[in-house]
Design an enzyme around this catalytic site. Sequence first.
Site, PDB file in Angstrom:
ATOM      1  N   TYR A 198       0.834  -1.203   0.000  1.00  0.00           N
ATOM      2  CA  TYR A 198       0.000   0.000   0.000  1.00  0.00           C
ATOM      3  C   TYR A 198       0.870   1.255   0.000  1.00  0.00           C
ATOM      4  CZ  TYR A 198      -3.654  -3.311   1.416  1.00  0.00           C
ATOM      5  OH  TYR A 198      -4.520  -4.372   1.481  1.00  0.00           O
ATOM      6  N   HIS A 208      -0.528 -12.096   0.851  1.00  0.00           N
ATOM      7  CA  HIS A 208      -1.334 -11.067   0.187  1.00  0.00           C
ATOM      8  C   HIS A 208      -1.776 -11.491  -1.212  1.00  0.00           C
ATOM      9  CE1 HIS A 208      -1.608  -6.382  -0.392  1.00  0.00           C
ATOM     10  NE2 HIS A 208      -2.753  -6.995  -0.624  1.00  0.00           N
TER      11      HIS A 208
END
Length: 316
Positions: free
Chosen positions: A56, A120
Amino acid sequence: MISNRLGAEGPRVSALALGAASLGGVYQPVSQAQANLVVAAALEAGVNLIDVAPYYGATRAETALGAALRGVPRDDVVLMTKVGRQGDKSWDFSREAVLRSLDESRRRLGVDRIDVLQCHDIEYGDRQQLLDEALPALRELKAQGVIGRIGVTGYDLALLEEIALAEAVDTVMAYCTYTLQDQRLAPVARRLAAQGVAVFNASPLGMGLLTADGPPDWHPAHDRVRDAAMAAARRCRALGADLSFVALQFALQTAAQAGVVSTVVGMSRPETLRQNIAALTTQIDPAALAAVQDALAPVKDLGWDLLPGHGGKAGA
């Protein structure tokens, strides 16, 4: 703040979790001062579960979150971060990459341990590498006390359930699959919960699909789904309601019966936090809910895996 137990013997975590991707400027610029404000407001309101990832903002989200948490007692927050995704189209589930990623995340976050470490977006990485290297490495780290729990995240519900049960992971995070438009996560979450796996729901607005302005151009939803969502937004406006608020109310207030422990919502401003808490605690307008459900009925549970659109999630 409503809270639920994270696993049979885990800590209690808030039903609303702070999605910290926004702190990395993923959607719009966010100053450190602004990040500090929203994190402090979240903790004061009882939101103790925070989700982030190195991906992110190319590590900016973790850096900003770490600075915002400086001085906060470690046991006041349950921190979740991720390993494996390195860029828009880059995954590495090798043991070396996992260990390096964890060490870097701990430094950025300013902590010695991570409460939940998640692999992820597993559907895009090398499955054999995930099974042979990443998950065994995480199990070792858990045994050492460096991490508290092991998780996997993604969109492919069948894969998430299969891996979660076969590999005995502790948590699963799925996105865009428990919303007013797509509720396929619910039966999966209930089955996983029965096996002791804690399930988190992310993107309860379907990555912008269920908003008054509609989704971004890159969104993978089919035109039929987009059109239905826009119709739902119009019906809400006619009733003096806002689609995103109704959608959040539904996702947050029905999460427990769907088997969801906590709902992860991106927040970068204290006022957004207050709106989200209101969505958790304010009774849903039955007329607005019925209008939205009626508009979305023709496309219910039609995710972009079943009805592909012209866009594509970044990295897909």
